[in-house]
Design a protein around this motif. Structure first.
Motif, PDB file in Angstrom:
ATOM      1  N   GLY A 288      -2.148  -0.763   0.428  1.00 42.82           N
ATOM      2  CA  GLY A 288      -0.929  -1.534   0.670  1.00 42.82           C
ATOM      3  C   GLY A 288      -1.219  -3.167   1.067  1.00 42.82           C
ATOM      4  N   ASN A 289      -2.058  -3.739  -0.044  1.00 48.23           N
ATOM      5  CA  ASN A 289      -2.195  -4.904   0.215  1.00 48.23           C
ATOM      6  C   ASN A 289      -1.054  -5.858   0.820  1.00 48.23           C
ATOM      7  N   VAL A 290      -0.003  -5.678  -0.031  1.00 50.30           N
ATOM      8  CA  VAL A 290       1.075  -6.659   0.322  1.00 50.30           C
ATOM      9  C   VAL A 290       1.593  -6.692   1.732  1.00 50.30           C
ATOM     10  N   ILE A 291       1.421  -5.217   2.480  1.00 50.82           N
ATOM     11  CA  ILE A 291       1.643  -5.075   3.837  1.00 50.82           C
ATOM     12  C   ILE A 291       0.828  -6.192   4.727  1.00 50.82           C
ATOM     13  N   VAL A 292      -0.437  -6.206   4.446  1.00 48.26           N
ATOM     14  CA  VAL A 292      -1.252  -7.194   5.205  1.00 48.26           C
ATOM     15  C   VAL A 292      -1.128  -8.522   4.986  1.00 48.26           C
ATOM     16  N   GLU A 293      -0.640  -8.887   3.566  1.00 47.69           N
ATOM     17  CA  GLU A 293      -0.485 -10.119   3.323  1.00 47.69           C
ATOM     18  C   GLU A 293       0.732 -11.004   4.017  1.00 47.69           C
ATOM     19  N   ALA A 294       1.722  -9.946   4.170  1.00 42.86           N
ATOM     20  CA  ALA A 294       3.094 -10.296   4.919  1.00 42.86           C
ATOM     21  C   ALA A 294       2.702 -10.528   6.488  1.00 42.86           C
ATOM     22  N   MET A 295       2.088  -9.585   7.077  1.00 39.68           N
ATOM     23  CA  MET A 295       1.506  -9.538   8.552  1.00 39.68           C
ATOM     24  C   MET A 295       0.760 -11.063   8.744  1.00 39.68           C
ATOM     25  N   ALA A 296      -0.045 -11.146   7.725  1.00 36.63           N
ATOM     26  CA  ALA A 296      -1.035 -12.523   7.962  1.00 36.63           C
ATOM     27  C   ALA A 296      -0.128 -13.795   7.930  1.00 36.63           C
ATOM     28  N   CYS A 297       1.129 -13.727   7.326  1.00 40.95           N
ATOM     29  CA  CYS A 297       1.908 -14.872   7.550  1.00 40.95           C
ATOM     30  C   CYS A 297       2.966 -14.714   8.639  1.00 40.95           C
ATOM     31  N   GLY A 298       2.950 -13.714   9.364  1.00 34.74           N
ATOM     32  CA  GLY A 298       3.612 -13.369  10.675  1.00 34.74           C
ATOM     33  C   GLY A 298       4.961 -12.798  10.370  1.00 34.74           C
ATOM     34  N   VAL A 299       4.915 -11.947   9.049  1.00 32.45           N
ATOM     35  CA  VAL A 299       5.985 -11.197   8.597  1.00 32.45           C
ATOM     36  C   VAL A 299       5.871  -9.736   9.142  1.00 32.45           C
TER      37      VAL A 299
END
Ligand code: UDP
Length: 379
Positions: A288-299
């Protein structure tokens, strides 16, 4: 680098390995058709280059690597395109022809074998896995999906019984799809943190990111957004147009804002302005890459506890987890999303899923495999 002496192969320097990485055959790097494997490859190459390893990448024609990977050798090859395994019948049998893209990619990788310490296969495909039995050379497989094909599971099982160290997975849940794997090697995934900017934004819109295809469950995210009277921003390639139209037609026009497929640089900028990412997989999501990408932006993320998302999202800390298909609880937690401290999301990524952490795990795995092959040689 390896030298042969009296029939034995010695690794000259494990601190500077020569590695060949086979990409996904499904799409060229940068097209989005290859899904999360495209990002996995780029962050892996970037992390390995930073550690001074020498990298070859074999990928379909028209592929591009990200800027931080420019010092890798990219070989692009042409071949007949392939259909993704998750969109075929589970029991279907494959015929691999010599002009198929995976065949051509594997041949290219094997042609570089003499100047290489290991081949890392990122394609979820039969041929590279079968080849592990034929060549006396470490071909390792980072499996990118759960059990989507009986034929592939069977070959993994066969090769695993001889070469148990040659397989690694992104998450425990993904590995559990292969019950014959007794002690799975779990690597998570890696993200180039410098590519994602943290944004402190609590009143932005709702986001959904991914390939628009049935296994990704977009319909449930649209449902909860509509229930709270908000639009849903959707980023990603529309892989299944019929599926996308069906969801769109069910709701008043404008309910879904189709944002298209964006390169990471722009995606993260837009995604970072969102209040929450909704992630609603219907299959055993490998990571689930998109989860971590969102979290990396603070989402923060509200996700179904299915596959990788269940291992990544810390309930109450970086988002919320709800039981798969439970739309009413999805809705309930969506309303509470501002309780999450956005800084914690970014922190989790920094501490658990940077490209450096990922490269370290991959290198330890490779060292273990290479050692195994050396001991086989000595026997
Ligand atoms: N992605 C992207 N631009 C977009 C939408 C998605 O680059 O506009 C990428 C995203 O960065 C992620 C991939 O698409 O790496 C989706 O990967 P994920 O692991 O979430 O799912 P998969 O497609 O592998 O099943």
């Amino acid at each position: 680098m390896r030298v042969k002496s009296e029939g034995k192969i010695y690794l000259l320097s494990i601190s500077r390995m020569r590695l060949t990485i086979i990409s996904t055959p499904i799409g060229s790097l940068g097209s989005g058709r290859g899904g999360g494997v495209e990002l996995t490859l780029n962050s892996l190459v970037s992390g390995l280059l930073e550690q001074n390893h020498f990298i070859n990448v074999i990928a379909p024609i028209n592929s591009n690597l990200s800027e931080s990977c420019r010092s890798a050798n990219l070989f692009t090859v042409e071949g007949a395109p392939q259909k993704s395994w998750q969109h075929q019948n589970y029991y279907s049998k494959t015929k691999i022809s010599k002009d198929s893209i995976v065949y051509v990619m594997l041949e290219k990788a094997l042609s570089l074998m003499n100047n290489c310490d290991a081949i890392i296969n990122l394609s979820y495909d039969l041929l590279p896995i079968c080849k592990t039995l034929e060549v006396k050379f470490p071909i390792v497989h980072l499996i990118s999906m759960g059990d989507e094909s009986q034929e592939i599971s069977n070959i993994i099982s066969r090769v695993y019984s001889n070469f148990p160290y040659n397989f690694a997975f992104h998450s425990r849940s993904q590995a559990s799809d292969y019950p014959f794997i007794k002690e799975p090697i779990i690597l998570g995934n890696g993200f180039e943190l410098s590519q994602y900017t943290y944004q402190e934004k609590k009143d932005g819109p709702l986001a959904w990111v991914g390939r628009v295809a049935p296994e990704k469950g977009l319909e449930d995210a649209v449902y909860v957004a509509s229930k709270i009277g908000e639009k849903l921003n959707v980023w990603g390639i529309i892989e299944d147009k019929v599926y996308a139209s069906k969801i769109e037609d069910f709701y008043p026009s404008g309910q879904i804002c189709w944002k298209g497929y964006l390169q990471t640089k722009i995606l993260q900028k837009e995604l970072g302005q969102c209040r929450a990412l909704i992630n609603t997989p219907k299959w055993n999501e490998a990571y689930g890459n998109v989860i971590v990408e969102a979290m990396a932006c603070g989402v923060p993320v509200i996700a179904y506890k299915k596959g990788g998302p269940g291992e990544i999202v810390q309930h109450g800390e970086t988002g919320f987890l709800v039981e798969p298909d439970d739309k009413e609880n999805l809705l309930l937690f969506l309303k509470q999303i501002n309780k999450i401290n956005r800084k914690k999301c970014r922190e989790w990524v920094e501490n658990n899923a940077s490209s450096n952490i990922f490269a370290d795990k991959v290198v330890s795995w490779l060292k273990k495999v290479i050692k195994e092959y050396e001991s086989l040689d000595e026997r």
